[in-house]
Design a protein around this motif. Structure first.
Motif, PDB file in Angstrom:
ATOM      1  N   HIS B 315       0.527  -1.620  -0.058  1.00 52.49           N
ATOM      2  CA  HIS B 315      -0.155  -0.226  -0.016  1.00 52.49           C
ATOM      3  C   HIS B 315       0.674   1.078   0.295  1.00 52.49           C
ATOM      4  O   HIS B 315       0.383   2.398  -0.332  1.00 52.49           O
ATOM      5  N   SER B 316       2.474   0.880   0.793  1.00 52.25           N
ATOM      6  CA  SER B 316       3.401   2.358   0.694  1.00 52.25           C
ATOM      7  C   SER B 316       4.485   2.082   0.738  1.00 52.25           C
ATOM      8  O   SER B 316       4.926   2.547   0.434  1.00 52.25           O
ATOM      9  N   ASN B 317       4.677   1.095   0.425  1.00 52.96           N
ATOM     10  CA  ASN B 317       6.000   0.957  -0.024  1.00 52.96           C
ATOM     11  C   ASN B 317       6.116  -0.512  -0.743  1.00 52.96           C
ATOM     12  O   ASN B 317       6.058  -1.078  -0.358  1.00 52.96           O
ATOM     13  N   PHE B 318       6.606  -0.316  -2.110  1.00 54.03           N
ATOM     14  CA  PHE B 318       7.042  -0.717  -2.888  1.00 54.03           C
ATOM     15  C   PHE B 318       8.023  -1.963  -2.797  1.00 54.03           C
ATOM     16  O   PHE B 318       7.928  -3.279  -3.110  1.00 54.03           O
ATOM     17  N   THR B 319       8.672  -1.214  -2.412  1.00 55.61           N
ATOM     18  CA  THR B 319       9.604  -2.081  -2.068  1.00 55.61           C
ATOM     19  C   THR B 319      10.439  -2.683  -0.929  1.00 55.61           C
ATOM     20  O   THR B 319      10.563  -3.822  -1.581  1.00 55.61           O
ATOM     21  N   GLY B 320       9.651  -2.406   0.123  1.00 52.99           N
ATOM     22  CA  GLY B 320       9.795  -3.901   1.160  1.00 52.99           C
ATOM     23  C   GLY B 320       8.386  -4.971   0.725  1.00 52.99           C
ATOM     24  O   GLY B 320       8.483  -6.131   0.626  1.00 52.99           O
ATOM     25  N   TYR B 321       7.469  -4.446  -0.161  1.00 52.44           N
ATOM     26  CA  TYR B 321       6.656  -5.444  -0.982  1.00 52.44           C
ATOM     27  C   TYR B 321       7.836  -6.284  -1.312  1.00 52.44           C
ATOM     28  O   TYR B 321       7.207  -7.673  -1.620  1.00 52.44           O
ATOM     29  N   LEU B 322       8.704  -5.906  -2.697  1.00 50.25           N
ATOM     30  CA  LEU B 322       9.186  -6.783  -3.183  1.00 50.25           C
ATOM     31  C   LEU B 322      10.010  -7.976  -2.622  1.00 50.25           C
ATOM     32  O   LEU B 322      10.397  -8.851  -2.961  1.00 50.25           O
ATOM     33  N   ARG B 323      10.277  -7.198  -2.174  1.00 50.69           N
ATOM     34  CA  ARG B 323      11.160  -8.137  -0.341  1.00 50.69           C
ATOM     35  C   ARG B 323      10.797  -9.077   0.255  1.00 50.69           C
ATOM     36  O   ARG B 323      10.805 -10.099   0.390  1.00 50.69           O
ATOM     37  N   ALA B 324       9.065  -8.471   0.521  1.00 50.00           N
ATOM     38  CA  ALA B 324       8.501  -9.404   1.080  1.00 50.00           C
ATOM     39  C   ALA B 324       7.484 -10.682   0.476  1.00 50.00           C
ATOM     40  O   ALA B 324       7.804 -11.774   0.576  1.00 50.00           O
ATOM     41  N   LEU B 325       8.218 -10.381  -0.438  1.00 46.51           N
ATOM     42  CA  LEU B 325       7.351 -11.559  -2.101  1.00 46.51           C
ATOM     43  C   LEU B 325       7.925 -12.349  -2.038  1.00 46.51           C
ATOM     44  O   LEU B 325       8.036 -13.415  -2.308  1.00 46.51           O
ATOM     45  N   HIS B 326       9.508 -11.820  -1.865  1.00 48.31           N
ATOM     46  CA  HIS B 326      10.365 -12.768  -2.864  1.00 48.31           C
ATOM     47  C   HIS B 326      11.031 -13.547  -0.781  1.00 48.31           C
ATOM     48  O   HIS B 326      10.686 -15.053  -1.242  1.00 48.31           O
ATOM     49  N   ARG B 327      10.743 -12.883   0.222  1.00 52.84           N
ATOM     50  CA  ARG B 327      10.941 -13.938   1.219  1.00 52.84           C
ATOM     51  C   ARG B 327       9.958 -15.082   1.507  1.00 52.84           C
ATOM     52  O   ARG B 327      10.336 -15.802   1.727  1.00 52.84           O
ATOM     53  N   ALA B 328       8.675 -14.726   0.550  1.00 53.14           N
ATOM     54  CA  ALA B 328       7.249 -15.428   1.328  1.00 53.14           C
ATOM     55  C   ALA B 328       7.781 -16.743   0.256  1.00 53.14           C
ATOM     56  O   ALA B 328       7.440 -17.803   0.706  1.00 53.14           O
ATOM     57  N   ASP B 329       8.508 -16.757  -1.421  1.00 54.69           N
ATOM     58  CA  ASP B 329       8.781 -17.395  -1.405  1.00 54.69           C
ATOM     59  C   ASP B 329      10.220 -18.572  -1.384  1.00 54.69           C
ATOM     60  O   ASP B 329       9.689 -19.770  -1.178  1.00 54.69           O
ATOM     61  N   HIS B 330      10.844 -17.618  -0.740  1.00 50.85           N
ATOM     62  CA  HIS B 330      11.219 -18.160   0.535  1.00 50.85           C
ATOM     63  C   HIS B 330      10.948 -19.056   1.306  1.00 50.85           C
ATOM     64  O   HIS B 330      11.425 -20.427   1.438  1.00 50.85           O
ATOM     65  N   GLY B 331      10.670 -18.880   1.797  1.00 48.47           N
ATOM     66  CA  GLY B 331       9.410 -19.565   3.100  1.00 48.47           C
ATOM     67  C   GLY B 331       8.656 -20.337   2.683  1.00 48.47           C
ATOM     68  O   GLY B 331       9.250 -21.544   2.703  1.00 48.47           O
ATOM     69  N   VAL B 332       8.161 -20.596   1.799  1.00 45.73           N
ATOM     70  CA  VAL B 332       7.309 -21.570   1.112  1.00 45.73           C
ATOM     71  C   VAL B 332       8.551 -22.281   0.265  1.00 45.73           C
ATOM     72  O   VAL B 332       7.828 -23.529   0.673  1.00 45.73           O
ATOM     73  N   GLY B 333       9.443 -22.168  -0.171  1.00 45.08           N
ATOM     74  CA  GLY B 333      10.496 -23.391  -0.498  1.00 45.08           C
ATOM     75  C   GLY B 333      11.323 -24.392   0.280  1.00 45.08           C
ATOM     76  O   GLY B 333      11.135 -25.505   0.530  1.00 45.08           O
ATOM     77  N   PHE B 334      11.318 -23.485   1.486  1.00 49.16           N
ATOM     78  CA  PHE B 334      11.271 -23.810   2.663  1.00 49.16           C
ATOM     79  C   PHE B 334      10.766 -24.692   3.808  1.00 49.16           C
ATOM     80  O   PHE B 334      11.115 -26.025   4.006  1.00 49.16           O
ATOM     81  N   LEU B 335      10.104 -24.583   3.103  1.00 44.41           N
ATOM     82  CA  LEU B 335       8.540 -25.631   3.797  1.00 44.41           C
ATOM     83  C   LEU B 335       8.056 -26.434   3.437  1.00 44.41           C
ATOM     84  O   LEU B 335       8.463 -27.705   3.964  1.00 44.41           O
ATOM     85  N   TRP B 336       8.729 -26.379   1.844  1.00 45.97           N
ATOM     86  CA  TRP B 336       8.462 -27.536   0.859  1.00 45.97           C
ATOM     87  C   TRP B 336       9.717 -29.176   1.185  1.00 45.97           C
ATOM     88  O   TRP B 336       9.372 -29.485   1.682  1.00 45.97           O
TER      89      TRP B 336
END
Lengths: 160, 444
Positions: B315-336
């Motif tokens: 909503h207010s921080n596109f850079t933070g969004y990209l970081r969070a999206l990249h980390r969410a992918d990292h988390g899902v990879g780790f979970l699997w």
């Protein structure tokens, strides 16, 4: 003679049924409800926690701590379990005011009346008192702390 | 006489056979309607609002900030080359975020399973989106700060599948946005007694959790807790008021003791900073995923949902969004990867990943420190989402749907989970899921 018997029979027949006397005591009819039936409002987490703290420590919980405890309770889905863990934590803290077991066993009835008043804000019924008294007498492992624990976990304690 | 006895015994056995299903405490009436595709299901609510352009669109800055730099920043989940310029989503070095997080999976989840490239979200708000996924119903009357109106998939599984409470978990990212309300509905035929065990590790195992929960007095289960429960049972019997929101969720005495042990052990691990967590962590979604792994390791749940939310910073921080999206992918990879290393869960778990809603096509006027615009979720583009399944019986390297031919809805998840666990027809026949919802397996 025959006519006299007829006359007597008729006399008995008309005098045997008397209209029932109705007494009016001027007392309103009431439905008999359980002693706790008036408790219909569920306590919020904040109300529950602050009352629990007051009951166990006999002093108020700070506003900050109340907010913190609300958050940790919300973070666990099984509220019964969450409260159980919270009460176990309270029981482990210094300052909990619980009657000594000897006092409880010396006069169980008085202990029960005090406990019902403290947690449920009412007197126990004779049936409740009898059951709890028998339960405490029958099990030497039951301490005042465990009685308090069960009252704090009960459904009635969730309502006011 | 023998004949009479035989008839009597046969009649009693027949009556018991007919009557038995109706008296089962689980509420299970019939046998499973289809065979199980896996014994465990993990549903990652890849939530917070993921814009399709940066996800399966792999457009990076090309689709949002007028910078001609495309690329895939979700390379554990999706197959595609990462961006080559203006890397801001990784870990910090000389420049913030300049080092992309190394891949965890050698083969992407897209290659291992099925990608539903273009699905449609029924709701474009967070709580509505989560409700749709978990209830399998569009339910436009569902209010905020209100428990689900229709049964959740947790309740369907517990009631009709007879699954114990400690085998159904909902790991939340926190206690905000009504997330804790989602573990059960207020539906009169389901509700509290069929709920999932909810936990929000970011709160439970935080400093305030330590302060108020970690120092629990240990009571002897037989000599102390047993009389406590007996007295409580007596007190509860004398009080007839009850509500869906008080009391337990059907954890047995043994399950409760097990959960208490889990909480105690996890406090200890957290205190020693040895709890499970992905290689790159640092709070938020990745910590939540780490604790979800703790739950998986301890309970081996039949069904676990884990909810993420960090990408909502968009909503207010596109850079933070990209970081969070990249980390969410990292988390899902780790979970699997974690699931595949667990001897019980390995090869016997299907993982589903889906955002609850997308984000807008056009930005809002809020600029972040890189002068990039933020994005809300309120237009038609916010209905564009993706979905993904991986595990046994899921076709590998399969891509379903396209921008011009969407396949699947967010409302499909409940039936998909029911399908995997052999209860699809039972759940559908209850009549409370949306008429247009299908198992994603039926969309393939």
């Amino acid at each position: 003679m025959k006519y006299i018997l007829y006359a007597l029979s008729l006399l008995f027949l008309f005098t045997s049924c008397q209209p029932e006397d109705k007494y009016l005591y001027e007392v309103n009819e009431v439905d008999v409800l359980p002693v706790n039936a008036n408790k219909s409002k569920q306590k919020t987490i904040e109300q529950f926690v602050s009352i629990l703290h007051a009951n166990l420590f006999q002093k108020a919980l700070s506003a900050d701590e109340m907010v913190e405890i609300r958050k940790v309770i919300e973070s666990i889905g099984d509220k019964e379990l969450a409260y159980e863990i919270l009460i176990s934590n309270f029981m482990n803290k210094p300052g909990v005011i619980i009657p000594p077991d000897e006092d409880m066993r010396a006069d169980i009835d008085e202990f029960l009346v005090d406990t019902y008043k403290r947690f449920f804000v009412r007197f126990p019924t004779e049936a409740e008192k009898a059951y709890m008294r028998n339960f405490i007498e029958a099990d030497p492992n039951v301490t005042a702390e465990l009685v308090y624990f069960s009252f704090a976990l009960s459904n009635e304690y969730q309502f006011y | 006489m023998k004949r009479r006895k035989f008839i009597k015994t046969t009649a009693a056995a027949a009556a018991a056979t007919i009557g038995m299903p109706y008296i089962l405490p689980t509420g299970r009436l019939f046998a499973r309607t289809n065979s199980r595709l896996a014994e465990h299901v993990v549903f990652v609510l890849f939530a917070g609002g993921v814009r399709q352009q940066e996800a399966v669109g792999m457009q990076y800055l090309d689709g949002s900030q007028n910078e001609r730099i495309p690329g895939n920043i979700m390379y554990n989940m999706l197959t595609g080359a990462p961006p080559t310029d203006k890397i801001v989503y990784g870990t910090d070095a000389n420049l913030a975020g300049e080092i992309p997080i190394p891949k965890i999976l050698n083969t992407t989840l897209q290659e291992q399973g099925t990608l539903f490239k273009e699905m449609r979200a029924t709701q474009i708000g967070h709580y509505g989106g989560l409700n749709v996924a978990l209830q399998g119903n569009t339910l436009y009357s569902q209010g905020l700060k209100q428990k689900p109106l229709n049964p959740t998939i947790f309740e369907y599984l517990r009631r009709h599948g007879g699954i114990p409470a400690s085998k159904v978990w909902f790991v939340g990212n926190g206690i905000g946005n009504s997330v804790p309300l989602l573990n059960h509905s207020l539906h009169e035929d389901y509700g509290r007694l069929y709920a999932a065990n909810f936990i929000a590790p970011s709160v439970t195992f935080s400093s305030i959790g330590f302060k108020h929960l970690a120092n629990a007095k240990v009571y002897h289960p037989e000599h102390e807790l047993d009389p406590v429960y007996k007295m409580k049972y007596f007190l509860d019997n004398n009080f007839k008021n009850a509500a869906q929101t008080i009391g337990g969720i059907g954890n047995t005495f043994e399950e409760k003791q097990d959960i208490k042990k889990f909480i105690e052990a996890t406090f200890e691990k957290t205190a020693n900073n040895i709890q499970i967590r992905p290689p790159v962590s640092g709070g938020g979604d990745l910590e939540t995923i780490g604790y979800a792994c703790e739950v998986l390791e301890w309970f081996k749940p039949t069904f676990l949902t884990v909810n993420l939310n960090n990408v909502d910073g968009c909503h207010s921080n596109f850079t933070g969004y990209l970081r969070a999206l990249h980390r969410a992918d990292h988390g899902v990879g780790f979970l699997w990867d974690f699931i595949q290393k667990d001897p019980v869960l390995k090869d016997n778990t299907i993982m589903i990943v889906m955002p609850e809603c997308g984000r807008n096509l056009n930005p809002n006027p809020i600029l972040d420190h890189n002068d990039w615009y933020g994005y809300d979720h309120s237009d038609a583009n916010a209905r564009r989402i993706f979905g993904m399944m991986v595990g046994p019986n899921v076709p590998s390297n399969s891509v379903i749907g396209s921008e011009t031919n969407p396949k699947g809805h967010s409302v499909d998840i409940a039936l998909t989970v029911a399908d995997i666990l052999g209860l699809k027809d039972t759940v559908a026949n209850v009549g409370l899921v949306a008429g247009n919802s299908r198992s994603l397996f039926d969309r393939i």
